[in-house]
Design an enzyme around this catalytic site. Structure first.
Site, PDB file in Angstrom:
ATOM      1  N   SER A 191      61.417  39.711  41.759  1.00  0.00           N
ATOM      2  CA  SER A 191      61.633  38.024  41.312  1.00  0.00           C
ATOM      3  C   SER A 191      62.533  37.110  41.795  1.00  0.00           C
ATOM      4  O   SER A 191      62.503  35.999  41.756  1.00  0.00           O
ATOM      5  CB  SER A 191      61.369  38.161  39.846  1.00  0.00           C
ATOM      6  OG  SER A 191      62.607  38.842  39.148  1.00  0.00           O
ATOM      7  N   GLY A 192      63.424  38.099  42.270  1.00  0.00           N
ATOM      8  CA  GLY A 192      64.753  37.129  42.849  1.00  0.00           C
ATOM      9  C   GLY A 192      66.054  37.775  43.016  1.00  0.00           C
ATOM     10  O   GLY A 192      65.839  39.089  42.867  1.00  0.00           O
ATOM     11  N   LYS A 236      70.385  34.685  37.529  1.00  0.00           N
ATOM     12  CA  LYS A 236      69.088  35.101  38.382  1.00  0.00           C
ATOM     13  C   LYS A 236      68.640  33.674  39.184  1.00  0.00           C
ATOM     14  O   LYS A 236      68.170  33.024  38.519  1.00  0.00           O
ATOM     15  CB  LYS A 236      68.230  35.753  37.511  1.00  0.00           C
ATOM     16  CG  LYS A 236      66.815  36.288  38.330  1.00  0.00           C
ATOM     17  CD  LYS A 236      65.536  36.358  37.458  1.00  0.00           C
ATOM     18  CE  LYS A 236      65.913  37.718  36.508  1.00  0.00           C
ATOM     19  NZ  LYS A 236      64.686  37.968  35.859  1.00  0.00           N
ATOM     20  N   ASP A 246      56.709  45.304  30.703  1.00  0.00           N
ATOM     21  CA  ASP A 246      57.438  45.911  31.755  1.00  0.00           C
ATOM     22  C   ASP A 246      58.708  46.638  31.573  1.00  0.00           C
ATOM     23  O   ASP A 246      59.603  46.297  31.945  1.00  0.00           O
ATOM     24  CB  ASP A 246      57.896  44.823  32.939  1.00  0.00           C
ATOM     25  CG  ASP A 246      58.173  45.275  34.308  1.00  0.00           C
ATOM     26  OD1 ASP A 246      57.886  46.600  34.541  1.00  0.00           O
ATOM     27  OD2 ASP A 246      58.799  44.703  34.961  1.00  0.00           O
ATOM     28  N   GLY A 248      72.470  42.291  42.665  1.00  0.00           N
ATOM     29  CA  GLY A 248      70.988  42.858  42.694  1.00  0.00           C
ATOM     30  C   GLY A 248      70.054  41.849  43.344  1.00  0.00           C
ATOM     31  O   GLY A 248      69.981  40.583  43.156  1.00  0.00           O
TER      32      GLY A 248
END
Length: 993
Positions: free
Chosen positions: A691-692, A708, A816, A687
């Site tokens: 953000s990364g 991540k 979020d 994925g």
């Protein structure tokens, strides 16, 4: 001179213009203070002398205004205090408008007011304590507003109050004992408020004039006080949907005037109190959904009961035969108990019985032939018992019936012809009995029939052609019978059909032409019959079909190419006579089991190919073997050489970088950071977001983690006041670590550790095999998520957010919340994830902080957040409501189909214009409709435009749990397939949509 004389005479003959009186001027000012989009006050003009001729104004004999009734006029604005300057005003009604703001203290100036109705408006804040200073006030109805806080202590001083209704507000104190001082009260209704848990004040027993006491859903606990037995004038007692426990007090048998008692959905236990024969006026008694036990007392049958609901308790023994002598009984619901014996032989003979539900008991014997003696029976629900014998012929003449559920009993014989053709029945369930005979041609008369469920019986013969006349049919389930003959050509007329399940029968012939007319078909199961011919091309045009099983038949020919267009969760054509090449989409290993047992089929799997090309290919075998051996040798040598070089390089790199990494763990680890670093290559990326990147890393112990890797140099928002200082925060790393590092909850994603260097940051989480809810729900695999799974995801996510809002100290706002930030484990358990923009709620009491920019995702952002940038938990609740709407509708939060609307506005508009059926995801089975509607209502509460109207996350969890208690487990059939027909006795009380 003559001209002046003429003018003088004209002036003298014209009456003087007196103008509008003072009361009219007050009302004119009221009109100007209100928004009146429908011009309901258009004739409030200054051409009249008095307002007595104005609409919705009533004057007394002296010409003074005594009534202002502006109900249902669609007006808006603050409460018009000027009304209190009308000296003789006794009646005010502003019912069902948009009166907002708070109710002012100066309402006490209405000193002559008798009647005040402000129900169904938008009033907020605390109740004015001055309301009790109006000496003549008799009627106060503030139902359906947003009043909050405690009920003022002054409310114990009303002098003449007879009606107090505060239903459906936001009061969160406890029910005060001082209300017991208002001895003039005749009606007290405090239902549906989020009161703090507390007991029923015994002081309410002092209200000896009380006729109506409603405390429904008030979070009451403890026992019912004996003092309520002193309410000799009481006619209606409703204590339902609370947490009351203990026995029903014997003192309630002294309420000789009571007409209805509702105690359902509590935790009451023990036997029904003795002396209930004293309640000679009782017409409705509902103590369902408790833990009551013992036998049903015969003395109940001596009353003139019209409705008796004792379902979902623990009653045992047999039903008193005397209940058949109840002359007024029209509703009898006893499902979900342990009752035994037979039903009284003449039940329904002497009473206008409309609704009978004795499901889920241990009843036996025959069905009484007198149930529809009066011709008014509408619902007959008897599933999950041991009834035997035949269906009485008299029920075939009961044209008032709308629902018949006789499944899961021991009934036998032929079904009376009249039963098949009952004109109003929309659900006929005869599943799992011993019925025999044919489906009668009289079924042509069943014009309202939607659900025909006759599986697991001994029905024989052909399905009559008349079945095609039942154009409202949504489901035809007749599996595990001995039905024969071809599927009638007329079935293509069933354009509303959702499920056609006739597997395990003796059907033959070819499938009818025109099956593409089944546009709404979701499940087609004709497995294990003798059906022959070709697979109709039209099946490939059934766009919503997700279950297709035609295995175990005699189908021949090719597999149509059009079937590749379907998005199926199950595909099975095994054990037929199909031939030819498989369509490219199906010539894959994953579909191998779907086509086994077809000797003529050929695909990429060796199990699906015949030997027709075997001789032709013999000559090339030796050459291919030589080429393969040579290529394999070269490849092996190359791989070994590359691996040795790569291993030496990694060792050298690790030796150089080893000292640069800092590891911070939050749980006991069974791996090192170097195991993680070795696997951060593009092949493991699962994925990528703002953000990364996210990698899947399989550890040496066989477990997997998600890593991540954050992008560098990302600017995020700062708290207001810091923008001028050039504040630039990091990329969410610190927020994520600060939040997840200290959280321990089953529905929050687990952060194992973090690794950092000067220019790289890694977060290591538990791995979620099913990815994010957003990716799964809105992909071709969305059909994997049936309603029970979606409900579980909603509840899990709600519990995670509730933990953040209510159990963390200080509370945390996620900011979020969206479907792509809800991850799913192997069992579809949900975890809330991605806390890069999470914020701690300000604990200083100064209220929520403002942010310099909006955090969140388009379609999920609460309206007030978009223009105020205020951060609080209500923003999360709105976003979570959008997630629930995604689960219910299967749609994205933003979609070109919506135009300028988002999902929330689209749902509200569609509900209003087309109804709930156009909102619910078509992939969800219709048997769950009622539960889906209840969850949809929760979503609409969460997405209310006004933050104050949104429930807390703790309340959302409770609302979802209440829906869950009504979802009965699916029943597993003998062949292991789950049947979607679960017992829905409790839901028979009404629909929610």
């Amino acid at each position: 001179m003559l001209l002046f004389l003429t003018i003088f005479l004209i002036l003298c003959s014209t009456p003087p213009i007196l103008g509008l009186n003072q009361e009219g001027l007050y009302l004119q000012s009221v009109k100007h203070s209100l928004d009146d989009p429908d011009s309901a006050l258009s004739n409030w003009n200054d051409r009249d002398e008095t307002p007595c001729s104005w609409s919705r104004i009533t004057c007394d004999s002296s010409g003074s205004v005594y009534s202002v009734d502006l109900s249902n006029t669609n007006i808006a604005g603050a409460f018009p205090s000027l009304l209190c300057r009308l000296p003789n005003l006794t009646f005010i009604s502003l019912y069902n408008n948009s009166i907002n703001s708070t109710l002012p203290l100066d309402i006490s100036f209405c000193q002559n007011l008798h009647h005040l109705d402000l129900s169904q408006n938008l009033l907020t804040g605390a109740l004015p304590h001055t309301l009790a200073d109006i000496p003549e006030l008799r009627y106060v109805d503030l139902t359906g507003n947003n009043f909050s806080g405690d009920i003022p202590e002054s409310f114990g001083r009303f002098q003449k109050l007879e009606v107090l209704a505060l239903v459906s507000n936001l009061f969160d104190g406890t029910i005060p004992p001082f209300l017991g001082n208002v001895s003039t009260l005749k009606m007290l209704n405090l239902s549906y408020n989020p009161f703090s848990s507390g007991r029923i004040p015994p002081e309410l027993g002092n209200l000896t004039s009380l006729e109506v006491l409603w405390l429904t859903d008030c979070n009451l606990a403890g026992e019912i006080p004996d003092s309520l037995g002193r309410l000799k004038s009481l006619k209606d007692l409703d204590l339902a949907i609370n947490n009351l426990h203990g026995r029903i007090p014997t003192s309630l048998s002294e309420l000789t005037s009571v007409v209805q008692i509702e105690l359902y959905n509590n935790s009451l236990s023990g036997e029904l109190p003795a002396g209930m024969s004293n309640l000679t006026a009782l017409r409705l008694f509902d103590a369902s959904m408790n833990q009551l036990s013992g036998t049903i007392p015969g003395e109940l049958c001596t009353l003139q009961l019209e409705s008796l609901n004792l379902y979902e308790n623990r009653f045992e023994g047999s039903l008193p035969p005397s209940i058949a002598n109840s002359l007024n009984l029209y509703e009898l619901r006893l499902f979900g108990n342990r009752l035994t014996g037979e039903l009284p032989k003449n039940l329904g003979k002497n009473s206008p019985l409309r609704w009978l539900d004795v499901s889920n008991n241990l009843f036996s014997g025959e069905i009484p032939a007198t149930l529809c003696e009066r011709g008014e029976l509408e619902e007959l629900l008897m599933i999950y018992n041991s009834f035997s014998g035949e269906i009485p012929a008299s029920l075939g003449e009961c044209n008032s019936l709308t629902r018949v559920r006789l499944g899961h009993n021991r009934l036998s014989g032929e079904v009376p012809a009249g039963i098949w053709g009952l004109p109003l029945v929309y659900l006929l369930e005869l599943e799992e009995n011993y019925f025999s005979g044919k489906i009668a041609k009289t079924i042509a008369g069943a014009g309202n029939l939607s659900l025909l469920i006759i599986s697991k019986n001994n029905f024989t013969g052909a399905i009559p052609e008349e079945i095609g006349w039942v154009e409202n049919l949504v489901e035809l389930s007749g599996s595990n019978n001995r039905l024969s003959g071809a599927l009638p050509e007329s079935t293509v007329n069933l354009r509303q059909l959702d499920t056609l399940d006739l597997h395990n029968n003796e059907l033959s012939g070819e499938l009818p032409n025109g099956v593409e007319s089944w546009k709404k078909l979701n499940e087609l199961n004709l497995a294990n019959n003798y059906i022959s011919g070709k697979i109709p091309e039209g099946i490939g045009k059934l766009s919503v079909l997700n279950y297709l099983d035609l295995s175990g038949n005699r189908l021949s020919g090719k597999v149509p190419l059009g079937l590749q267009n379907l998005k199926l969760n199950l595909l099975n054509f095994s054990d037929n006579h199909l031939s030819g090449d498989l369509p490219p989409q199906f010539a894959k290993e994953m579909y191998r089991n779907s086509f086994l047992g077809n000797r003529g089929l050929c695909g990429s799997s060796e199990d699906l190919c015949d030997s027709r090309n075997e001789a032709k290919s013999q000559g090339y075998v030796w050459l291919l073997r030589c080429i393969f051996i040579l290529a394999a040798s070269v490849f092996t040598i190359g791989v070994v050489w590359f691996y040795l070089k790569y291993r030496n390089f990694k060792k050298a790199k690790r030796a150089i970088d080893k000292s640069k990494w800092t590891l911070m763990s939050f749980h006991k680890l069974g791996f090192s950071e170097y195991e993680i670093l070795d696997c951060l290559d593009e092949d493991n990326v699962i994925g990528s977001g703002a953000s990364g990147k996210v990698y899947k890393v399989v550890l040496t112990n066989g477990e997997a983690v998600a890593v991540k890797k954050l992008w560098g140099g990302i600017k995020t928002e700062c708290e207001s006041g810091d923008v001028e200082k050039g504040c630039v925060q990091d990329d969410g790393f610190e927020a994520e670590v600060e939040t997840l590092g200290k959280i321990r909850h089953k529905n929050i994603v687990k952060l194992w550790c973090c690794c950092t260097t000067r220019d790289c940051k890694l977060l290591v989480y538990e791995y979620m095999p099913n990815g994010s809810l957003g990716n799964l729900l809105h992909s071709s695999k969305g059909g994997l998520l049936d309603w029970p799974t979606r409900y579980k995801i909603a509840l899990d996510s709600a519990e995670g957010l509730s933990y953040l809002h209510h159990d963390c100290v200080p509370p945390i706002v996620h900011r979020d919340v969206k479907s792509s930030n809800i991850l799913l484990d192997g069992d579809f358990g949900a975890r809330v994830a991605d806390f890069g923009v999470a914020k701690v709620v300000d604990a200083s009491g100064k209220g929520p902080k403002s942010m310099s920019v909006i955090a969140g995702s388009c379609g999920y952002i609460a309206p007030e957040y978009a223009y105020t940038l205020r951060v609080n938990e209500k923003s999360d609740i709105y976003s979570f409501g959008v997630v629930i709407l995604e689960l219910v509708t299967g749609r994205l939060p933003i979609d070109p189909e919506f135009g300028e609307k988002d999902l929330v506005k689209w749902v509200c508009t569609t509900l209003d214009q087309k109804g709930v059926d156009h909102v619910i995801d078509s992939k969800l089975h219709s048997c769950y409709k009622e539960d889906i509607c209840k969850v949809l209502n929760v979503a609409l509460l969460c997405t209310s435009p006004l933050p104050i109207n949104r429930p807390s996350m703790r309340r959302v969890v409770k609302l979802l749990q209440e829906v869950g208690t009504e979802i009965h487990p699916k029943i597993a059939s003998k062949d292991g397939k789950l049947s979607p027909y679960y017992y829905d006795g409790a839901s028979d009380l009404g629909s929610v949509a």
